[in-house]
Design a protein around this motif. Structure first.
Motif, PDB file in Angstrom:
ATOM      1  N   ASP A   1      -1.726   3.840   1.304  1.00 38.46           N
ATOM      2  CA  ASP A   1      -2.640   2.732   1.594  1.00 38.46           C
ATOM      3  C   ASP A   1      -3.099   2.762   3.049  1.00 38.46           C
ATOM      4  O   ASP A   1      -4.291   2.597   3.346  1.00 38.46           O
ATOM      5  CB  ASP A   1      -1.955   1.395   1.300  1.00 38.46           C
ATOM      6  CG  ASP A   1      -1.583   1.252  -0.162  1.00 38.46           C
ATOM      7  OD1 ASP A   1      -2.146   2.003  -0.984  1.00 38.46           O
ATOM      8  OD2 ASP A   1      -0.714   0.423  -0.483  1.00 38.46           O
ATOM      9  N   ALA A   2      -2.145   2.959   3.978  1.00 37.79           N
ATOM     10  CA  ALA A   2      -2.487   2.946   5.402  1.00 37.79           C
ATOM     11  C   ALA A   2      -3.391   4.124   5.767  1.00 37.79           C
ATOM     12  O   ALA A   2      -4.421   3.953   6.440  1.00 37.79           O
ATOM     13  CB  ALA A   2      -1.213   2.964   6.246  1.00 37.79           C
TER      14      ALA A   2
ATOM     15  N   THR B   1      -7.743  -3.526  14.002  1.00 42.17           N
ATOM     16  CA  THR B   1      -7.542  -2.624  12.875  1.00 42.17           C
ATOM     17  C   THR B   1      -6.064  -2.399  12.618  1.00 42.17           C
ATOM     18  O   THR B   1      -5.614  -2.386  11.461  1.00 42.17           O
ATOM     19  CB  THR B   1      -8.231  -1.276  13.147  1.00 42.17           C
ATOM     20  OG1 THR B   1      -9.602  -1.502  13.479  1.00 42.17           O
ATOM     21  CG2 THR B   1      -8.152  -0.372  11.928  1.00 42.17           C
ATOM     22  N   VAL B   2      -5.279  -2.209  13.694  1.00 43.90           N
ATOM     23  CA  VAL B   2      -3.835  -2.002  13.545  1.00 43.90           C
ATOM     24  C   VAL B   2      -3.182  -3.242  12.929  1.00 43.90           C
ATOM     25  O   VAL B   2      -2.323  -3.138  12.045  1.00 43.90           O
ATOM     26  CB  VAL B   2      -3.199  -1.663  14.899  1.00 43.90           C
ATOM     27  CG1 VAL B   2      -1.679  -1.610  14.792  1.00 43.90           C
ATOM     28  CG2 VAL B   2      -3.727  -0.341  15.417  1.00 43.90           C
ATOM     29  N   ALA B   3      -3.599  -4.419  13.391  1.00 45.81           N
ATOM     30  CA  ALA B   3      -3.067  -5.653  12.810  1.00 45.81           C
ATOM     31  C   ALA B   3      -3.394  -5.737  11.318  1.00 45.81           C
ATOM     32  O   ALA B   3      -2.554  -6.148  10.501  1.00 45.81           O
ATOM     33  CB  ALA B   3      -3.637  -6.864  13.546  1.00 45.81           C
ATOM     34  N   ALA B   4      -4.603  -5.332  10.956  1.00 48.10           N
ATOM     35  CA  ALA B   4      -4.991  -5.339   9.545  1.00 48.10           C
ATOM     36  C   ALA B   4      -4.177  -4.317   8.744  1.00 48.10           C
ATOM     37  O   ALA B   4      -3.761  -4.592   7.613  1.00 48.10           O
ATOM     38  CB  ALA B   4      -6.481  -5.041   9.408  1.00 48.10           C
ATOM     39  N   LEU B   5      -3.923  -3.138   9.324  1.00 44.46           N
ATOM     40  CA  LEU B   5      -3.135  -2.122   8.628  1.00 44.46           C
ATOM     41  C   LEU B   5      -1.709  -2.608   8.382  1.00 44.46           C
ATOM     42  O   LEU B   5      -1.139  -2.383   7.305  1.00 44.46           O
ATOM     43  CB  LEU B   5      -3.114  -0.824   9.434  1.00 44.46           C
ATOM     44  CG  LEU B   5      -4.428  -0.024   9.479  1.00 44.46           C
ATOM     45  CD1 LEU B   5      -4.282   1.179  10.406  1.00 44.46           C
ATOM     46  CD2 LEU B   5      -4.832   0.433   8.085  1.00 44.46           C
ATOM     47  N   LEU B   6      -1.113  -3.274   9.378  1.00 41.50           N
ATOM     48  CA  LEU B   6       0.225  -3.826   9.189  1.00 41.50           C
ATOM     49  C   LEU B   6       0.226  -4.924   8.124  1.00 41.50           C
ATOM     50  O   LEU B   6       1.175  -5.045   7.338  1.00 41.50           O
ATOM     51  CB  LEU B   6       0.762  -4.373  10.513  1.00 41.50           C
ATOM     52  CG  LEU B   6       1.123  -3.323  11.564  1.00 41.50           C
ATOM     53  CD1 LEU B   6       1.480  -3.996  12.882  1.00 41.50           C
ATOM     54  CD2 LEU B   6       2.277  -2.454  11.096  1.00 41.50           C
TER      55      LEU B   6
ATOM     56  N   THR C   1      -8.491 -13.716  -5.605  1.00 39.37           N
ATOM     57  CA  THR C   1      -8.661 -14.885  -4.735  1.00 39.37           C
ATOM     58  C   THR C   1      -8.562 -14.502  -3.264  1.00 39.37           C
ATOM     59  O   THR C   1      -9.279 -15.047  -2.416  1.00 39.37           O
ATOM     60  CB  THR C   1      -7.599 -15.947  -5.061  1.00 39.37           C
ATOM     61  OG1 THR C   1      -6.291 -15.344  -5.027  1.00 39.37           O
ATOM     62  CG2 THR C   1      -7.832 -16.550  -6.421  1.00 39.37           C
ATOM     63  N   THR C   2      -7.676 -13.543  -2.943  1.00 41.02           N
ATOM     64  CA  THR C   2      -7.562 -13.087  -1.557  1.00 41.02           C
ATOM     65  C   THR C   2      -8.833 -12.396  -1.102  1.00 41.02           C
ATOM     66  O   THR C   2      -9.346 -12.652  -0.001  1.00 41.02           O
ATOM     67  CB  THR C   2      -6.364 -12.124  -1.403  1.00 41.02           C
ATOM     68  OG1 THR C   2      -5.181 -12.741  -1.907  1.00 41.02           O
ATOM     69  CG2 THR C   2      -6.155 -11.760   0.053  1.00 41.02           C
ATOM     70  N   ILE C   3      -9.355 -11.506  -1.943  1.00 42.20           N
ATOM     71  CA  ILE C   3     -10.595 -10.804  -1.596  1.00 42.20           C
ATOM     72  C   ILE C   3     -11.762 -11.784  -1.489  1.00 42.20           C
ATOM     73  O   ILE C   3     -12.648 -11.625  -0.630  1.00 42.20           O
ATOM     74  CB  ILE C   3     -10.882  -9.705  -2.639  1.00 42.20           C
ATOM     75  CG1 ILE C   3      -9.850  -8.575  -2.506  1.00 42.20           C
ATOM     76  CG2 ILE C   3     -12.300  -9.157  -2.476  1.00 42.20           C
ATOM     77  CD1 ILE C   3      -9.982  -7.501  -3.553  1.00 42.20           C
TER      78      ILE C   3
ATOM     79  N   GLY D   1      -7.922  -2.326   2.042  1.00 39.27           N
ATOM     80  CA  GLY D   1      -6.488  -2.131   1.871  1.00 39.27           C
ATOM     81  C   GLY D   1      -5.938  -2.794   0.620  1.00 39.27           C
ATOM     82  O   GLY D   1      -5.049  -2.241  -0.048  1.00 39.27           O
ATOM     83  N   ILE D   2      -6.432  -3.977   0.280  1.00 37.97           N
ATOM     84  CA  ILE D   2      -5.947  -4.677  -0.919  1.00 37.97           C
ATOM     85  C   ILE D   2      -6.335  -3.915  -2.187  1.00 37.97           C
ATOM     86  O   ILE D   2      -5.530  -3.762  -3.114  1.00 37.97           O
ATOM     87  CB  ILE D   2      -6.500  -6.112  -0.950  1.00 37.97           C
ATOM     88  CG1 ILE D   2      -5.823  -6.959   0.143  1.00 37.97           C
ATOM     89  CG2 ILE D   2      -6.281  -6.754  -2.313  1.00 37.97           C
ATOM     90  CD1 ILE D   2      -6.423  -8.321   0.318  1.00 37.97           C
ATOM     91  N   ILE D   3      -7.568  -3.413  -2.226  1.00 41.65           N
ATOM     92  CA  ILE D   3      -8.001  -2.628  -3.390  1.00 41.65           C
ATOM     93  C   ILE D   3      -7.140  -1.371  -3.534  1.00 41.65           C
ATOM     94  O   ILE D   3      -6.653  -1.044  -4.621  1.00 41.65           O
ATOM     95  CB  ILE D   3      -9.495  -2.267  -3.253  1.00 41.65           C
ATOM     96  CG1 ILE D   3     -10.351  -3.540  -3.304  1.00 41.65           C
ATOM     97  CG2 ILE D   3      -9.915  -1.298  -4.351  1.00 41.65           C
ATOM     98  CD1 ILE D   3     -11.813  -3.305  -3.001  1.00 41.65           C
ATOM     99  N   LEU D   4      -6.931  -0.672  -2.418  1.00 40.53           N
ATOM    100  CA  LEU D   4      -6.108   0.532  -2.458  1.00 40.53           C
ATOM    101  C   LEU D   4      -4.648   0.197  -2.761  1.00 40.53           C
ATOM    102  O   LEU D   4      -3.938   0.973  -3.419  1.00 40.53           O
ATOM    103  CB  LEU D   4      -6.207   1.275  -1.121  1.00 40.53           C
ATOM    104  CG  LEU D   4      -7.543   1.966  -0.829  1.00 40.53           C
ATOM    105  CD1 LEU D   4      -7.566   2.501   0.589  1.00 40.53           C
ATOM    106  CD2 LEU D   4      -7.792   3.086  -1.817  1.00 40.53           C
ATOM    107  N   GLY D   5      -4.175  -0.967  -2.301  1.00 41.36           N
ATOM    108  CA  GLY D   5      -2.801  -1.373  -2.553  1.00 41.36           C
ATOM    109  C   GLY D   5      -2.533  -1.616  -4.028  1.00 41.36           C
ATOM    110  O   GLY D   5      -1.496  -1.202  -4.563  1.00 41.36           O
ATOM    111  N   ASN D   6      -3.463  -2.279  -4.696  1.00 40.72           N
ATOM    112  CA  ASN D   6      -3.313  -2.489  -6.144  1.00 40.72           C
ATOM    113  C   ASN D   6      -3.351  -1.165  -6.899  1.00 40.72           C
ATOM    114  O   ASN D   6      -2.589  -0.943  -7.840  1.00 40.72           O
ATOM    115  CB  ASN D   6      -4.417  -3.413  -6.659  1.00 40.72           C
ATOM    116  CG  ASN D   6      -4.250  -4.836  -6.169  1.00 40.72           C
ATOM    117  OD1 ASN D   6      -3.141  -5.291  -5.923  1.00 40.72           O
ATOM    118  ND2 ASN D   6      -5.358  -5.549  -6.007  1.00 40.72           N
TER     119      ASN D   6
END
Length: 408
Positions: A264-265, A283-288, A338-340, A364-369
């Motif tokens: 994902d990262a 971007t780093v904060a979003a990746l974490l 709902t998050t997206i 990241g959420i799409i790739l995470g799922n």
């Protein structure tokens, strides 16, 4: 709320080989993109000065670039920002920072008559300072003298831009801060101020506003430290998550969880590089955040798989995975959807860092799922089939032997 029929089982594992190769291609392409063409690092990481300017009227990037170079800055980066509040909004970055380098500091000290070899005609003994100090930010110089200083003479010594510095406008600069020890404070223009002054001189007050919307600068050493700290934080996060999964579930679950997080990262970073998005602390904060969100989704799926191990005794691992994912499908769609939806609002109506943060999180959420279904669980299935399943017959045989001995 159910989006899919209750009890219907979808065969997610039927295409796991195809999606596995897609994941491999995506990660490899992302790793290659780190080197070719490479990430567009923000000021946070590579250092430099960044200003946001809302011009009063339309102006070409070529004209702005020429004005910046005429002011003494090299290789400026310009980025046009779409903002509803400002129609002619430009983000300007230069590699120069307000900190004063050692070589420039020596030139300034010599101009202020604070050096070993001086011209006695220009620097008589009673006009020489006893101490010269530079502020860490490079916007102030403090000078001490033996006798009462001549402020006009001091201003003249630095009027020609010695060492690349410029005095801040004002009649009270330099100023006598302490008459008892003859301490003088000299205020300097920051690189942001020099940029605005150069734009004003070249383009005129009808085009350039009096002040910038935002001025930021980061030194190259600080940028390198921030970059290293960001990489360490991601690595430490992955290590502790692997330990947590191994303790919380089973050792065979941990590699799949960590691989999905790395997927994902890295894939999110690759998408950002491919789209030419800036890589910065936001971007780093979003990746974490993506790592935390992804592991939550993976843990929920793993928990359902573990429950179905006990509930569906005798079923194959393939069957257990398909049942678990089918049961969690509505929950996944509802939570992620709902998050997206919330992040889409930030992406549309947000500004600056909020837009970057929202955009990165959506990817990241799409790739995470996707990785929870086609990265984490397939690897867990492979590990179970290739390694852990070998111990099951031995264990069963051992248990059977003990029962036989007990009967005898």
């Amino acid at each position: 709320m159910q989006f899919f029929p209750i009890g219907k089982i979808y065969n997610f594992n039927a295409q796991r080989t195809l999606f596995g190769w897609i994941s491999v291609f995506l990660v490899v392409a992302s790793v290659v993109s780190v080197f070719i063409p490479g990430p567009q690092m923000g000021t946070d990481f590579k250092g430099g000065t960044e200003i946001e300017v809302a011009f009063k009227q339309a102006v070409s990037e070529e004209a702005v670039r020429s004005a910046i170079e005429a002011a003494g800055f090299s290789s400026p980066d310009l980025l046009r920002v779409n903002s509803g509040d400002h129609a002619h909004h430009l983000l300007i970055r230069v590699k120069e920072v307000s900190t004063i380098e050692a070589a420039d500091a020596r030139k300034i000290e010599a101009a202020l008559c604070f050096a070993d070899q001086l011209d006695t005609a220009k620097c008589p003994e009673d006009k020489r300072p006893t101490e010269v100090k530079f502020s860490p930010g490079g916007d102030k110089i403090t000078v001490r003298y033996r006798s009462e200083p001549d402020l006009a003479a001091i201003k003249g010594q630095l009027a020609d831009g010695v060492g690349g510095v410029s005095l801040r406008e004002g009649d009270n600069n330099p100023s006598l801060q302490n008459a008892r020890d003859n301490r003088v404070e000299i205020l300097l223009k920051s690189k942001g101020g020099q940029l605005m002054a150069g734009l004003m001189k070249a383009l005129g007050p009808d085009t350039v506003p009096e002040t910038a919307l935002r001025v930021e600068w980061v030194g190259p050493k600080a940028g390198a430290l921030l970059r290293d700290a960001a990489l360490k934080s991601i690595a430490v996060t992955l290590i502790f998550i692997m330990i947590y999964i191994a303790v919380r579930f089973d050792l065979r679950f941990a590699p799949g969880a960590v691989l999905s997080l790395v997927h994902d990262a890295v894939a999110t970073l690759g998408v950002l590089i491919f789209l030419g998005r800036e890589i910065n602390l936001t971007t780093v904060a979003a990746l974490l955040t993506i790592v935390g969100y992804s592991v939550t989704d993976t843990v929920v799926v793993y928990d359902r798989v573990r429950e179905n191990f006990s509930r569906l005794r005798g079923a194959t691992f393939d069957r257990i995975i398909n049942v678990s994912l089918s049961e969690m499908l509505s929950r996944t769609v509802l939570t992620s959807g709902t998050t997206i939806l919330s992040l889409t609002c930030l992406l549309i109506w947000g500004t600056g860092a909020l837009k970057d943060f929202a955009f990165t999180l959506i990817i990241g959420i799409i790739l995470g799922n996707y990785s929870s279904i086609y990265v984490a669980l397939p690897l867990t299935h492979w590990l179970d089939t290739r390694f852990f399943a070998k111990f099951a017959p031995k264990k069963a045989k051992s248990v059977g032997a003990k029962k036989a001995e007990a009967v005898v």
